[in-house]
Write a protein that holds these residues in place. Structure first.
Motif, PDB file in Angstrom:
ATOM      1  N   ARG A 179      -3.325   5.377  -6.506  1.00 14.68           N
ATOM      2  CA  ARG A 179      -3.836   5.684  -5.168  1.00 14.68           C
ATOM      3  C   ARG A 179      -4.965   4.715  -4.797  1.00 14.68           C
ATOM      4  O   ARG A 179      -5.049   4.243  -3.666  1.00 14.68           O
ATOM      5  CB  ARG A 179      -4.349   7.127  -5.101  1.00 14.68           C
ATOM      6  CG  ARG A 179      -4.687   7.513  -3.670  1.00 14.68           C
ATOM      7  CD  ARG A 179      -5.364   8.856  -3.582  1.00 14.68           C
ATOM      8  NE  ARG A 179      -4.443   9.936  -3.835  1.00 14.68           N
ATOM      9  CZ  ARG A 179      -4.462  11.104  -3.186  1.00 14.68           C
ATOM     10  NH1 ARG A 179      -5.362  11.309  -2.249  1.00 14.68           N
ATOM     11  NH2 ARG A 179      -3.617  12.051  -3.484  1.00 14.68           N
ATOM     12  N   SER A 234       0.836  -1.205   0.000  1.00 15.66           N
ATOM     13  CA  SER A 234       0.000   0.000   0.000  1.00 15.66           C
ATOM     14  C   SER A 234       0.873   1.258   0.000  1.00 15.66           C
ATOM     15  O   SER A 234       0.648   2.208  -0.772  1.00 15.66           O
ATOM     16  CB  SER A 234      -0.905  -0.015   1.244  1.00 15.66           C
ATOM     17  OG  SER A 234      -1.594   1.202   1.354  1.00 15.66           O
ATOM     18  N   TYR A 235       1.888   1.233   0.824  1.00 16.04           N
ATOM     19  CA  TYR A 235       2.816   2.366   0.964  1.00 16.04           C
ATOM     20  C   TYR A 235       3.564   2.605  -0.347  1.00 16.04           C
ATOM     21  O   TYR A 235       3.763   3.741  -0.790  1.00 16.04           O
ATOM     22  CB  TYR A 235       3.797   1.980   2.074  1.00 16.04           C
ATOM     23  CG  TYR A 235       4.339   3.090   2.929  1.00 16.04           C
ATOM     24  CD1 TYR A 235       3.607   4.238   3.217  1.00 16.04           C
ATOM     25  CD2 TYR A 235       5.611   2.963   3.491  1.00 16.04           C
ATOM     26  CE1 TYR A 235       4.138   5.219   4.026  1.00 16.04           C
ATOM     27  CE2 TYR A 235       6.140   3.941   4.303  1.00 16.04           C
ATOM     28  CZ  TYR A 235       5.398   5.070   4.565  1.00 16.04           C
ATOM     29  OH  TYR A 235       5.928   6.039   5.362  1.00 16.04           O
ATOM     30  N   TYR A 292       2.586   1.719  -3.423  1.00 14.21           N
ATOM     31  CA  TYR A 292       1.687   2.275  -4.445  1.00 14.21           C
ATOM     32  C   TYR A 292       1.438   3.763  -4.192  1.00 14.21           C
ATOM     33  O   TYR A 292       1.310   4.544  -5.128  1.00 14.21           O
ATOM     34  CB  TYR A 292       0.355   1.521  -4.463  1.00 14.21           C
ATOM     35  CG  TYR A 292       0.390   0.252  -5.284  1.00 14.21           C
ATOM     36  CD1 TYR A 292       0.627   0.305  -6.655  1.00 14.21           C
ATOM     37  CD2 TYR A 292       0.169  -0.991  -4.715  1.00 14.21           C
ATOM     38  CE1 TYR A 292       0.655  -0.841  -7.429  1.00 14.21           C
ATOM     39  CE2 TYR A 292       0.193  -2.156  -5.479  1.00 14.21           C
ATOM     40  CZ  TYR A 292       0.435  -2.067  -6.831  1.00 14.21           C
ATOM     41  OH  TYR A 292       0.463  -3.203  -7.598  1.00 14.21           O
ATOM     42  N   LEU A 293       1.368   4.130  -2.930  1.00 17.13           N
ATOM     43  CA  LEU A 293       1.148   5.545  -2.614  1.00 17.13           C
ATOM     44  C   LEU A 293       2.352   6.372  -3.059  1.00 17.13           C
ATOM     45  O   LEU A 293       2.198   7.482  -3.585  1.00 17.13           O
ATOM     46  CB  LEU A 293       0.905   5.701  -1.102  1.00 17.13           C
ATOM     47  CG  LEU A 293       0.394   7.061  -0.636  1.00 17.13           C
ATOM     48  CD1 LEU A 293      -0.923   7.439  -1.313  1.00 17.13           C
ATOM     49  CD2 LEU A 293       0.216   7.060   0.884  1.00 17.13           C
ATOM     50  N   SER A 305      -3.390   1.571  -3.847  1.00 11.24           N
ATOM     51  CA  SER A 305      -2.848   1.684  -2.490  1.00 11.24           C
ATOM     52  C   SER A 305      -3.954   1.395  -1.458  1.00 11.24           C
ATOM     53  O   SER A 305      -3.737   0.677  -0.475  1.00 11.24           O
ATOM     54  CB  SER A 305      -2.282   3.091  -2.278  1.00 11.24           C
ATOM     55  OG  SER A 305      -1.920   3.274  -0.933  1.00 11.24           O
ATOM     56  N   GLU A 348      -4.699  -2.287  -1.266  1.00  9.75           N
ATOM     57  CA  GLU A 348      -3.695  -3.035  -0.503  1.00  9.75           C
ATOM     58  C   GLU A 348      -3.911  -2.874   1.004  1.00  9.75           C
ATOM     59  O   GLU A 348      -3.735  -3.820   1.768  1.00  9.75           O
ATOM     60  CB  GLU A 348      -2.277  -2.591  -0.877  1.00  9.75           C
ATOM     61  CG  GLU A 348      -1.908  -2.828  -2.328  1.00  9.75           C
ATOM     62  CD  GLU A 348      -2.021  -4.281  -2.761  1.00  9.75           C
ATOM     63  OE1 GLU A 348      -2.071  -5.175  -1.908  1.00  9.75           O
ATOM     64  OE2 GLU A 348      -2.069  -4.522  -3.974  1.00  9.75           O
TER      65      GLU A 348
END
Ligand code: FEO
Length: 168
Positions: free
Chosen positions: A44, A21-22, A24-25, A47, A50
């Motif tokens: 986003r 997630s982090y 993808y952000l 993210s 995830e």
């Protein structure tokens, strides 16, 4: 009740999903700063998905009387050369997650953790979909190469992505 080894493995996967997630952000922020707003939007949303994956495992662990232990999330990559590279890294990341989920499934099988096996089946199916989607985006970016008009079209296309029903 889950065995200690299963609890540790699920906690590790919660961390992996949060890292994803982090990451993808971070990719989204890079795209945003390079005017690829559609790509940024797509990443986003990914993210957020995830994070939902992490929460799914979090809630499962609690439902099985496990203990959630959150750990440090590693710093994701922050610099990329091109938008194509961003999506190539996204695909590579999905391939890593697939092997993590496979490993977790194998462990659950060996541990005879039947409820975990059922839960993880959802993740196995999800990974097939996520790898396929990322592969298609990479393929399209490679086809358009550096043609600015086509890159803009791609960016517009990725901007159409909607959040999935149910938050996954
Ligand atoms: Fe949760 Fe895209 O793996």
């Amino acid at each position: 009740m889950l065995s200690q080894v299963m609890q540790e493995a699920i906690n590790a996967q919660i961390n992996n999903e949060l890292y994803s997630s982090y990451s993808y952000l971070s990719m989204s922020a890079w795209c945003e700063s390079h005017q690829f707003v559609g790509c940024a939007h797509w990443l986003r949303l990914q993210s957020e998905e995830e994070r939902n994956h992490a929460m799914r495992l979090h809630d499962f662990l609690i439902a099985r009387e496990g203990r959630v232990i959150l750990e440090t999330i590693a710093q994701p990559e922050v610099e990329f050369e091109t938008v194509v590279e961003v999506f190539e890294k996204a695909l590579a990341q999905e391939q890593v997650v697939t092997s993590q989920i496979d490993g977790l499934y194998e462990l659950a099988f060996n541990e005879k953790a039947f409820a975990a096996l059922v839960e993880l089946e959802w993740f196995i199916t999800e990974q097939v979909e996520e790898e396929k989607t990322a592969r298609e985006v990479v393929h399209k970016f490679r086809m358009v190469a550096d043609d600015p008009a086509s890159l803009l079209d791609m960016d517009r296309e990725l901007n159409q992505r909607q959040p999935e029903a149910g938050g996954e």
